[in-house]
Design a protein around this motif. Structure first.
Motif, PDB file in Angstrom:
ATOM      1  N   ASN A 102       0.825  -1.212   0.000  1.00 53.30           N
ATOM      2  CA  ASN A 102       0.000   0.000   0.000  1.00 53.30           C
ATOM      3  C   ASN A 102       0.861   1.266   0.000  1.00 53.30           C
ATOM      4  OD1 ASN A 102      -2.346  -1.501  -0.035  1.00 53.30           O
ATOM      5  ND2 ASN A 102      -2.603  -1.466   2.198  1.00 53.30           N
ATOM      6  N   GLN A 103       2.050   1.159   0.610  1.00 55.57           N
ATOM      7  CA  GLN A 103       2.943   2.314   0.651  1.00 55.57           C
ATOM      8  C   GLN A 103       3.863   2.363  -0.573  1.00 55.57           C
ATOM      9  OE1 GLN A 103       4.957   3.181   4.337  1.00 55.57           O
ATOM     10  NE2 GLN A 103       3.371   2.165   5.579  1.00 55.57           N
ATOM     11  N   GLY A 104       3.702   1.395  -1.480  1.00 59.56           N
ATOM     12  CA  GLY A 104       4.455   1.423  -2.726  1.00 59.56           C
ATOM     13  C   GLY A 104       5.832   0.816  -2.671  1.00 59.56           C
ATOM     14  N   TYR A 105       6.109   0.014  -1.635  1.00 64.10           N
ATOM     15  CA  TYR A 105       7.437  -0.572  -1.512  1.00 64.10           C
ATOM     16  C   TYR A 105       7.549  -1.950  -2.169  1.00 64.10           C
ATOM     17  CZ  TYR A 105       8.445   3.075   1.908  1.00 64.10           C
ATOM     18  OH  TYR A 105       8.635   4.289   2.514  1.00 64.10           O
ATOM     19  N   ILE A 106       6.425  -2.613  -2.391  1.00 61.35           N
ATOM     20  CA  ILE A 106       6.407  -3.961  -2.966  1.00 61.35           C
ATOM     21  C   ILE A 106       5.758  -3.888  -4.340  1.00 61.35           C
ATOM     22  CG2 ILE A 106       5.484  -6.298  -2.734  1.00 61.35           C
ATOM     23  CD1 ILE A 106       7.697  -5.761  -0.796  1.00 61.35           C
ATOM     24  N   PRO A 107       6.354  -4.497  -5.375  1.00 62.77           N
ATOM     25  CA  PRO A 107       5.774  -4.405  -6.724  1.00 62.77           C
ATOM     26  C   PRO A 107       4.435  -5.114  -6.826  1.00 62.77           C
ATOM     27  CG  PRO A 107       7.633  -5.944  -6.694  1.00 62.77           C
ATOM     28  CD  PRO A 107       7.636  -5.240  -5.365  1.00 62.77           C
ATOM     29  N   ARG A 108       3.642  -4.713  -7.813  1.00 62.60           N
ATOM     30  CA  ARG A 108       2.305  -5.268  -8.002  1.00 62.60           C
ATOM     31  C   ARG A 108       2.354  -6.773  -8.231  1.00 62.60           C
ATOM     32  NH1 ARG A 108      -2.592  -3.352  -8.910  1.00 62.60           N
ATOM     33  NH2 ARG A 108      -1.773  -1.214  -8.975  1.00 62.60           N
ATOM     34  N   GLU A 109       3.361  -7.231  -8.975  1.00 64.43           N
ATOM     35  CA  GLU A 109       3.457  -8.674  -9.243  1.00 64.43           C
ATOM     36  C   GLU A 109       3.545  -9.464  -7.938  1.00 64.43           C
ATOM     37  OE1 GLU A 109       6.649 -11.931 -11.027  1.00 64.43           O
ATOM     38  OE2 GLU A 109       6.895  -9.817 -11.515  1.00 64.43           O
ATOM     39  N   THR A 110       4.346  -8.960  -6.994  1.00 67.00           N
ATOM     40  CA  THR A 110       4.492  -9.641  -5.704  1.00 67.00           C
ATOM     41  C   THR A 110       3.222  -9.507  -4.878  1.00 67.00           C
ATOM     42  OG1 THR A 110       6.848  -9.133  -5.772  1.00 67.00           O
ATOM     43  CG2 THR A 110       5.954  -9.821  -3.665  1.00 67.00           C
ATOM     44  N   ARG A 111       2.542  -8.371  -5.019  1.00 67.45           N
ATOM     45  CA  ARG A 111       1.280  -8.174  -4.282  1.00 67.45           C
ATOM     46  C   ARG A 111       0.266  -9.236  -4.675  1.00 67.45           C
ATOM     47  NH1 ARG A 111      -2.194  -8.447  -1.434  1.00 67.45           N
ATOM     48  NH2 ARG A 111      -3.695  -6.912  -0.693  1.00 67.45           N
ATOM     49  N   ASN A 112       0.279  -9.680  -5.921  1.00 67.46           N
ATOM     50  CA  ASN A 112      -0.622 -10.738  -6.363  1.00 67.46           C
ATOM     51  C   ASN A 112      -0.041 -12.124  -6.098  1.00 67.46           C
ATOM     52  OD1 ASN A 112      -2.811  -9.179  -7.610  1.00 67.46           O
ATOM     53  ND2 ASN A 112      -1.258  -8.535  -9.064  1.00 67.46           N
ATOM     54  N   TYR A 113       1.278 -12.227  -6.144  1.00 62.66           N
ATOM     55  CA  TYR A 113       1.974 -13.513  -6.016  1.00 62.66           C
ATOM     56  C   TYR A 113       1.719 -14.151  -4.643  1.00 62.66           C
ATOM     57  CZ  TYR A 113       6.133 -16.598  -5.748  1.00 62.66           C
ATOM     58  OH  TYR A 113       6.985 -17.656  -5.586  1.00 62.66           O
ATOM     59  N   VAL A 114       1.865 -13.382  -3.580  1.00 60.04           N
ATOM     60  CA  VAL A 114       1.728 -13.931  -2.227  1.00 60.04           C
ATOM     61  C   VAL A 114       0.299 -14.418  -1.959  1.00 60.04           C
ATOM     62  CG1 VAL A 114       1.946 -13.438   0.238  1.00 60.04           C
ATOM     63  CG2 VAL A 114       3.658 -12.560  -1.360  1.00 60.04           C
ATOM     64  N   PRO A 115      -0.746 -13.615  -2.210  1.00 58.87           N
ATOM     65  CA  PRO A 115      -2.111 -14.117  -2.004  1.00 58.87           C
ATOM     66  C   PRO A 115      -2.439 -15.319  -2.896  1.00 58.87           C
ATOM     67  CG  PRO A 115      -2.119 -11.730  -2.208  1.00 58.87           C
ATOM     68  CD  PRO A 115      -0.754 -12.189  -2.589  1.00 58.87           C
ATOM     69  N   LYS A 116      -1.917 -15.312  -4.114  1.00 59.32           N
ATOM     70  CA  LYS A 116      -2.172 -16.435  -5.015  1.00 59.32           C
ATOM     71  C   LYS A 116      -1.606 -17.726  -4.430  1.00 59.32           C
ATOM     72  CE  LYS A 116      -1.915 -15.508  -9.356  1.00 59.32           C
ATOM     73  NZ  LYS A 116      -1.426 -15.227 -10.730  1.00 59.32           N
ATOM     74  N   PHE A 117      -0.410 -17.635  -3.844  1.00 63.81           N
ATOM     75  CA  PHE A 117       0.187 -18.809  -3.219  1.00 63.81           C
ATOM     76  C   PHE A 117      -0.658 -19.307  -2.056  1.00 63.81           C
ATOM     77  CE2 PHE A 117       2.629 -19.843   0.669  1.00 63.81           C
ATOM     78  CZ  PHE A 117       2.917 -21.169   0.369  1.00 63.81           C
ATOM     79  N   PHE A 118      -1.062 -18.389  -1.156  1.00 66.86           N
ATOM     80  CA  PHE A 118      -1.850 -18.804  -0.004  1.00 66.86           C
ATOM     81  C   PHE A 118      -3.185 -19.414  -0.440  1.00 66.86           C
ATOM     82  CE2 PHE A 118       0.887 -16.023   2.652  1.00 66.86           C
ATOM     83  CZ  PHE A 118       1.152 -16.939   3.660  1.00 66.86           C
ATOM     84  N   ALA A 119      -3.825 -18.834  -1.453  1.00 67.06           N
ATOM     85  CA  ALA A 119      -5.102 -19.365  -1.934  1.00 67.06           C
ATOM     86  C   ALA A 119      -4.919 -20.754  -2.534  1.00 67.06           C
ATOM     87  CB  ALA A 119      -5.698 -18.409  -2.973  1.00 67.06           C
ATOM     88  N   PHE A 120      -3.886 -20.928  -3.338  1.00 58.90           N
ATOM     89  CA  PHE A 120      -3.642 -22.236  -3.961  1.00 58.90           C
ATOM     90  C   PHE A 120      -3.360 -23.284  -2.896  1.00 58.90           C
ATOM     91  CE2 PHE A 120      -1.744 -25.631  -6.238  1.00 58.90           C
ATOM     92  CZ  PHE A 120      -2.180 -25.535  -7.550  1.00 58.90           C
TER      93      PHE A 120
END
Length: 464
Positions: free
Chosen positions: A231-249
């Protein structure tokens, strides 16, 4: 009156007997059952989180305590506390759709031969079992996966990230596609990420965007909450989707039946702990996988994928050393075939050198590299090939015998002296005199990559 009293007494006795039968038969109202199950689930969930928090911090399990098996039934337990992130629920919903279920089933079926190996490796390392599903997000469990940025294999290693690990990349093999070596390297990397960040979500994020970037983000933002970091712009968008995708899978795969993922793709932790798995067999000879598979009764695609790091489907020369990976159920067959020295497991072409032959021309014809020919013929000097000399060439493809179209007396007469000038190269000289780099090098006793010194005199062809 007497009959009425007797009837009333009978009714009272029947009610008492029904009450006793209900107690003996454990007939409990549904609401009570549901309340007890919910209470038990909450208790077990809290217990598992506490235990894994203890073990992740370096503690030991209580005496006699066994971790519950995550599988298709029972309470929803996770060894990594799932972050309170709406994106995780978003991807759970996506994977729960019909198309998402088909995609997950296909991925899990591709990974089925290897999930047991990864799972047991995680147990031995004392790491969360959910991490076995990270390759599903990285590569979809495709052995030959290659990203646009050059990352390769199940675990998607880049060339610039292999140096700390036992991963070899050369003309024979690309160990980034070796599921055994790459799994060990990936687990080491994830463990190191966790030790530096103290958070498995951040360790997973660092696997995607780099540990340095995550550490700088944490230092700048003053928080280890990866959602806040994004949210503060320190983590790229790809990683923002990558982590939740892993937990969901990982969540859906751990409870596949609940989410109607194909039963054929359901991973069973109990059977994985007891499965025979894979074995490594050290080779002392070069082996063609197709020949070995046919003699040992192994399906060729299975042996190829298990050893996907081999670029040509043949193992390196024995002097290099190589560990072949085979399913344990086939290991005895493979050893018997390897012990039978009368059965050739490699095919070669035998070529007799003729005037004008070069290793470069032979490599082009037989579909191998010059260095590969040199490796199998250590006594051969590429700059001094002799007519009548016999060399062996690995048979990587079906092709006819090599016939050189070179005829020096008829085509070229290397009798013209040429003095090297500034800026000259063998390539530019070959273009100027309508010949090839290999021919100039051959006729002057030079290497094809030799540096030319200004003033050097060489022989070039004089056309007839």
């Amino acid at each position: 009156m007497g009959m009425g009293r007797n009837l009333s007494r009978r009714k009272t006795v029947l009610k008492c007997r029904r009450r006793e039968r209900r107690k003996r038969g454990r007939i409990i109202p549904l609401e009570t059952l549901m309340l007890k199950r919910i209470t038990l689930t909450i208790f077990l969930f809290a217990l598992i989180q506490t235990v894994f928090a203890q073990t992740s911090a370096g503690g030991n399990l209580p005496a006699g305590f066994k971790l519950p098996i995550q599988d298709i039934g029972g309470p929803l337990l996770h060894s990594i506390p799932i972050p309170d992130d709406p994106m995780i629920q978003h991807y759970i919903n996506e994977y729960s759709r019909e198309s998402g279920q088909k995609t997950m089933s296909a991925i899990l079926q591709r990974g089925a031969p290897y999930l047991g190996f990864i799972y047991n490796s995680l147990l031995e390392a004392g790491m969360p079992a959910e991490l076995m599903y990270l390759p599903a997000v990285e590569s979809g469990f495709r052995a030959w996966a290659l990203s646009r940025s050059g990352a390769s294999g199940f675990w998607q290693f880049m060339m610039n990230s292999i140096s700390p690990y036992d991963i070899v990349v050369n003309e024979w093999q690309d160990d980034r596609r070796d599921f055994w070596k790459a799994t060990g390297a990936a687990l080491s990397k994830l463990r190191f990420n966790y030790e530096r960040t103290g958070s498995w979500p951040l360790a997973v994020a660092a696997y995607n965007c780099g540990l340095g970037r995550v550490e700088r983000a944490v230092a700048a933002a003053g928080t280890t909450d990866y959602i806040e970091l994004f949210n503060q712009g320190y983590i790229p968008r790809e990683t923002r989707n990558y982590v939740p995708k892993f937990f969901a899978f990982a969540h859906i795969a751990g409870y596949a039946a609940i989410h109607e993922v194909s039963s054929a793709a359901v991973f069973n932790t109990a059977s994985a702990q007891n499965s025979a798995g894979w074995e490594q067999i050290e080779l002392n000879q070069a082996v063609n996988l197709v020949i070995l598979a046919s003699k040992a009764g192994i399906p060729v695609p299975l042996l190829h994928e298990a050893n996907a790091e081999l670029r040509h489907g043949i193992t390196p020369p024995a002097v290099n050393g190589y560990f072949l990976k085979v399913p344990s159920g086939y290991s005895d067959n493979v050893r018997k075939v390897l012990e039978n020295t009368e059965e050739p497991l490699m095919r070669f072409y035998i070529h007799e050198i003729q005037g004008g032959d070069t290793l470069y021309a032979l490599s082009r014809h037989f579909g191998v590299s010059v260095s590969m020919i040199e490796m199998y013929n250590p006594a051969v000097d590429a700059r001094a090939l002799r007519s009548g000399q016999k060399i062996i060439i690995p048979a990587l493809k079906e092709t006819g015998p090599f016939r050189s179209d070179y005829n020096a007396p008829e085509r070229w007469n290397f009798s013209l002296a040429y003095t090297i000038k500034a800026g000259d190269s063998l390539w530019s000289i070959s273009r100027a005199f309508n010949t090839s780099v290999e021919e100039i090098a051959f006729n002057n006793g030079m290497r094809t990559d030799e540096t030319l010194k200004v003033g050097l005199i060489i022989q070039v062809p004089r056309e007839n």
